[in-house]
Design a protein around this motif. Structure first.
Motif, PDB file in Angstrom:
ATOM      1  N   CYS A 248     -15.200 105.381  45.598  1.00 42.52           N
ATOM      2  CA  CYS A 248     -15.642 106.774  45.617  1.00 42.52           C
ATOM      3  C   CYS A 248     -14.679 107.569  46.491  1.00 42.52           C
ATOM      4  N   PRO A 249     -13.765 108.314  45.886  1.00 43.88           N
ATOM      5  CA  PRO A 249     -12.786 109.074  46.674  1.00 43.88           C
ATOM      6  C   PRO A 249     -13.425 110.077  47.633  1.00 43.88           C
ATOM      7  N   LYS A 250     -14.545 110.666  47.238  1.00 42.91           N
ATOM      8  CA  LYS A 250     -15.148 111.721  48.060  1.00 42.91           C
ATOM      9  C   LYS A 250     -15.685 111.168  49.371  1.00 42.91           C
ATOM     10  N   THR A 251     -16.345 110.007  49.340  1.00 42.06           N
ATOM     11  CA  THR A 251     -16.870 109.404  50.571  1.00 42.06           C
ATOM     12  C   THR A 251     -15.852 108.473  51.228  1.00 42.06           C
ATOM     13  N   ARG A 252     -14.755 108.177  50.498  1.00 44.05           N
ATOM     14  CA  ARG A 252     -13.706 107.271  50.988  1.00 44.05           C
ATOM     15  C   ARG A 252     -14.255 105.869  51.265  1.00 44.05           C
ATOM     16  N   ILE A 253     -15.165 105.443  50.392  1.00 46.03           N
ATOM     17  CA  ILE A 253     -15.726 104.098  50.505  1.00 46.03           C
ATOM     18  C   ILE A 253     -15.393 103.316  49.242  1.00 46.03           C
ATOM     19  N   LYS A 254     -14.987 102.071  49.441  1.00 48.05           N
ATOM     20  CA  LYS A 254     -14.590 101.211  48.336  1.00 48.05           C
ATOM     21  C   LYS A 254     -15.233  99.837  48.491  1.00 48.05           C
ATOM     22  N   VAL A 255     -15.439  99.171  47.360  1.00 47.11           N
ATOM     23  CA  VAL A 255     -15.978  97.805  47.350  1.00 47.11           C
ATOM     24  C   VAL A 255     -15.036  96.903  46.563  1.00 47.11           C
ATOM     25  N   ILE A 256     -14.734  95.754  47.120  1.00 51.05           N
ATOM     26  CA  ILE A 256     -14.072  94.694  46.368  1.00 51.05           C
ATOM     27  C   ILE A 256     -15.098  93.595  46.148  1.00 51.05           C
ATOM     28  N   LEU A 257     -15.379  93.288  44.891  1.00 51.16           N
ATOM     29  CA  LEU A 257     -16.279  92.186  44.546  1.00 51.16           C
ATOM     30  C   LEU A 257     -15.455  91.023  43.996  1.00 51.16           C
ATOM     31  N   HIS A 258     -15.748  89.832  44.476  1.00 50.58           N
ATOM     32  CA  HIS A 258     -15.035  88.641  44.031  1.00 50.58           C
ATOM     33  C   HIS A 258     -16.033  87.669  43.419  1.00 50.58           C
ATOM     34  N   TYR A 259     -15.935  87.493  42.098  1.00 46.61           N
ATOM     35  CA  TYR A 259     -16.739  86.491  41.407  1.00 46.61           C
ATOM     36  C   TYR A 259     -16.013  85.158  41.545  1.00 46.61           C
TER      37      TYR A 259
END
Length: 435
Positions: A248-259
């Protein structure tokens, strides 16, 4: 089921929007494994599967991400940006519930211009996600925080916008909660010798969710690749071993999910882990855990993507875990579809109704014949357009594909979606049909 037959069957199980080339399957045992070795993308190889191997469900109806709409409509409830992206994750883990609870199946291949629309009406009862145990429920504008269980309507419109390559566009709208989602569905599939690897196609850049009551805060959710194993044994299994991203560029939060990759021994674990962290949208180069600065980590995710998922706050792996969602008791929510009398000829259920009726009655030869007639009609119309130099244009979306992976509704699409949401299913017949 012999191995050659299994290969022919498996290639269609999760491959969406496959085209048709052959008019009949004379003898399934003639299809050999070698047929697919070295093929760059079997999703683009055109075959016609016999009716007895099909699930009597239109492809466009089967492929949607709203198995649990209550998780979708709750994404924007919290005033806390971390809680909102955790709500996105909760939705993410429910979007493929149909595969978790059911078996792999092959619905009908979509035809050009075919479309599907439906509503869901669900209670707005997803529990609030609380990252601060001492905060009051009043800090959230969630209807659940207010103790309400009112019904909320979610509307869905999808259309097969391209046939070469096979691509469909979709749009999800919940005006009451101020949330929409859109994207293109397209996949690529390659036979590796012992399994089939299914990946997002070039036009499939993920699901784009927008929170209109949060200053149009937008989240991009990319899809991981999957493997269909057990091909040689005829015992099918699905595994996901890949990275995917939510940002989310607006909140500057990112998630990396690793299966995580399954071990050689023991039963399937379906493990997934992830990191939620602050990032710089204008300089986004982080794609691996090891590159995330410790101070930027906001939360961690772990669990079983077919069972229970947990989150913990902060960077420590020993932090207390909180249940994000338990998928075990959940099943897909039924759709509300316009009555058949209000459906157009190219609307999925009506378009395929003769084939569906024959399959349900176990009249497979008749179903295969009817299916081939529809496929032949599509080929004839495509040939006629080519001869006239005409290009196909979608009805409900402005373009067959877009460079950024975000389809826009056409004026007719906006009218259709608004009418659907209001329970007004009347639509003018399409001027041009793809099949």
């Amino acid at each position: 089921m012999n191995s050659c037959y299994t290969i022919y069957y498996i290639e269609f199980l999760l491959v969406k929007n496959l085209d048709q080339k052959y008019r009949r399957l004379a003898n399934a045992s003639n299809w050999c494994i070698v047929r697919f070795i070295g093929v760059a993308d079997i999703a683009s190889v055109r075959f016609s599967l016999p009716a007895q191997l099909l699930e009597p469900t239109p492809n466009l109806e089967y492929w949607n991400y709203l198995d649990r709409p209550e998780t979708f409509i709750s994404i924007g409830d919290s005033n806390n940006e971390l809680e909102r992206i955790l709500a996105v994750l909760r939705f993410w883990f429910t979007k493929d519930l149909k595969y978790i609870k059911g078996k792999p199946c092959k619905p009908y291949n979509s035809t050009l211009g075919e479309f599907f629309r439906c509503n869901w009406e669900v209670e707005d009862n997803a529990p609030p996600i609380m990252t601060n145990p001492s905060e009051q429920l009043a800090s959230s504008n969630s209807s659940i925080a207010e103790g309400s269980k009112r019904l909320v309507k979610v509307s869905f419109l999808t259309e097969q916008t391209s046939h070469h390559p096979p691509v469909s566009a979709f749009y999800v709208d919940c005006p009451e909660k101020g949330i929409t989602a859109k994207g293109f569905d397209q996949i690529s599939a390659k036979f590796t010798g012992t399994s089939i690897r299914v990946t997002p196609g070039a036009h499939n850049l993920g699901i784009f969710i927008t929170l209109h009551k949060r200053n149009d805060e937008q989240y991009q959710l990319t899809h991981p690749s999957a493997h269909i194993g057990g091909v040689l044994r005829g015992i099918l299994s699905i595994s996901v071993t890949d990275l995917c991203f939510i940002s989310c560029p607006k909140t500057r939060i990112k998630v990396i999910l690793h299966y995580l990759e399954e071990g050689w021994l023991g039963k399937t674990q379906n493990k997934v882990e992830g990191v939620v962290f602050k990032y710089q949208p204008d300089n986004d180069k982080i794609t691996k855990y090891k590159d995330i600065p410790e101070l930027d980590i906001l939360a961690r995710i772990e669990g079983n993507w077919a069972g229970k998922l947990y989150y913990s706050l902060g960077s420590s792996k020993q932090a207390e875990k909180t249940l994000l969602i338990d998928l075990l008791p959940l099943f897909p929510i039924p759709k509300i579809v316009p009555p058949e009398s209000m459906q157009l000829p190219n609307e999925s259920r009506k378009f395929w109704r003769s084939v569906t009726g024959a399959i349900i009655s176990k009249k497979f030869n008749e179903a295969t014949r009817l299916k081939q007639e529809l496929e032949e009609r599509q080929r004839e119309k495509a040939a006629a357009r080519k001869e006239k130099g005409e290009e196909w244009a979608p009805r409900f979306f402005t373009a067959a594909v877009t460079p950024v992976g975000k389809p826009d509704l056409s004026k007719e699409g906006e009218i259709a979606l608004k009418g659907l949401h209001n329970g007004d299913y009347a639509l003018e017949p399409s001027n041009i049909l793809g099949a």
